[in-house]
Design an enzyme around this catalytic site. Structure first.
Site, PDB file in Angstrom:
ATOM      1  CE  LYS A   1       4.944   8.806  66.377  1.00  0.00           C
ATOM      2  NZ  LYS A   1       5.261  10.156  66.166  1.00  0.00           N
TER       3      LYS A   1
ATOM      4  CG  ASP B   1       2.556  16.728  70.305  1.00  0.00           C
ATOM      5  OD1 ASP B   1       2.187  16.198  69.422  1.00  0.00           O
ATOM      6  OD2 ASP B   1       3.683  16.996  70.465  1.00  0.00           O
TER       7      ASP B   1
ATOM      8  CG  HIS C   1       2.526  19.281  66.020  1.00  0.00           C
ATOM      9  ND1 HIS C   1       3.313  18.469  65.145  1.00  0.00           N
ATOM     10  CD2 HIS C   1       2.736  18.438  67.126  1.00  0.00           C
ATOM     11  CE1 HIS C   1       3.865  17.401  65.499  1.00  0.00           C
ATOM     12  NE2 HIS C   1       3.411  17.378  66.801  1.00  0.00           N
TER      13      HIS C   1
END
Length: 328
Positions: free
Chosen positions: A106, A124, A248
């Protein structure tokens, strides 16, 4: 192991019109592997459309994502950016959960220097209110939400074992006599407001090569912008669901596309409600990219003109290839 050189994006075939923007701002998420996490990204893309987000969703994607999944995301209006993996140093290989090895990749989002500012959202995550205003936060900082130590990913840490959490530090005092100084603040990396920068990327890469994971300077923003679900049962006094902008789904068993309600805490009514809200967005065909553009075009002649101009495109790539290349 040194990261390999970043590839220029690969063109993915699709019969979807591309609506360009000025290229200065974008949302970004991350995808790897051939499992079902593409469903989360589709849900996120549709959620951003539902709240009328003004900026596109870029998907930073490892090479192992299947073509079929790429095509689905392109058809949902996502901008595909293929990246090469970033591998953790050997001294960190066993630090946390296995999937954290993938998460080092990332860091590549800091290479997307064609954008002045980006908002990173995990796949998510779902947005339930427009958060475009976060792009207007003062420059020069990383913005993030404080993490909750009660969440399962912290289970091997002293914080989790003694019940200490930075969200409510007054509940369990940190035992300085036995454990030393109070831990520094940690943020949850599922949602970040940041500015891509090659020097920052290189600094981050050098840092993870020589140190164990830790926090770094950031500006905190309210947990309404990244509700970690464990907060609902660990710190209910801190949560007003009517004020939540971003959820989240990171608690065990909470991924909406895998939800069974059988895991611990997943039988809660608030959890079931939030999972249903995710599915309502995911299954709303009016939020599919092509349908949405067609409907918006009827109301907005500028959008219609842009869509017509781009109707010959057979794919969707980022606005410009990244100028970033890692050192060999």
């Amino acid at each position: 192991m040194a990261p390999t050189e970043m590839n220029i994006e690969r063109k993915v075939e699709a019969d979807v019109a591309v609506i360009p923007n000025d290229g200065k701002r974008a949302y970004v998420t991350f995808l790897a592997g051939n499992q079902d996490y593409w469903m989360g990204v589709v849900g996120l893309a549709k959620g951003l459309r539902k709240v009328k987000a003004a900026y596109p969703l870029v998907v930073a994607m490892l090479p192992d994502v299947p073509k079929e999944h790429r095509q689905i995301l392109v058809a949902q209006g996502c901008i595909i950016r293929e990246i090469e993996p970033v591998y953790p140093p050997e001294n960190q290989a066993g630090y946390a959960m296995a999937y954290y090895v993938i998460n080092y990749s990332k860091l590549r989002i800091w290479e997307f220097v064609e954008y002045e500012k980006m908002i990173y959202l995990d796949g998510d995550i779902q947005v339930f209110s427009n958060i475009d205003h976060l792009f207007d936060t003062p420059s020069g900082y990383l913005y993030a939400v404080k993490d909750c130590f009660c969440e399962g990913s912290w289970s091997k840490t002293p914080q989790y074992k003694i019940g200490y959490c930075q969200q409510s530090p007054e509940k369990v005092r940190w035992p300085m006599n036995s454990l030393g100084h109070v831990p520094p603040l940690y943020f949850n990396a599922g949602m970040l407001v940041f500015e891509p920068n090659l020097l920052t990327y290189e600094d981050l890469l050098q840092t993870v090569q020589v140190t164990t994971p830790t926090s770094f300077a950031e500006q905190p923003i309210p947990s309404t912008y990244n509700l970690v679900l464990a907060m609902l049962w660990r710190h209910p006094e801190c949560i007003d669901l009517d004020q939540i902008n971003v959820v989240h789904y990171c608690a065990k068993g909470s991924k909406p596309w895998r939800f069974t309600g059988e895991e611990e805490h997943m039988d809660r009514e608030d959890i079931k409600m939030l999972v249903k809200k995710w599915w309502d967005i995911y299954e709303d065909t009016s939020l599919d990219y092509k349908t949405f553009v067609e409907n918006e075009s009827k109301l907005n002649p500028i959008v219609a003109a842009l869509a017509s101009k781009e109707s010959g495109c057979d794919g969707l790539t980022s606005l410009a290839p990244s100028a970033a290349k890692s050192n060999p």
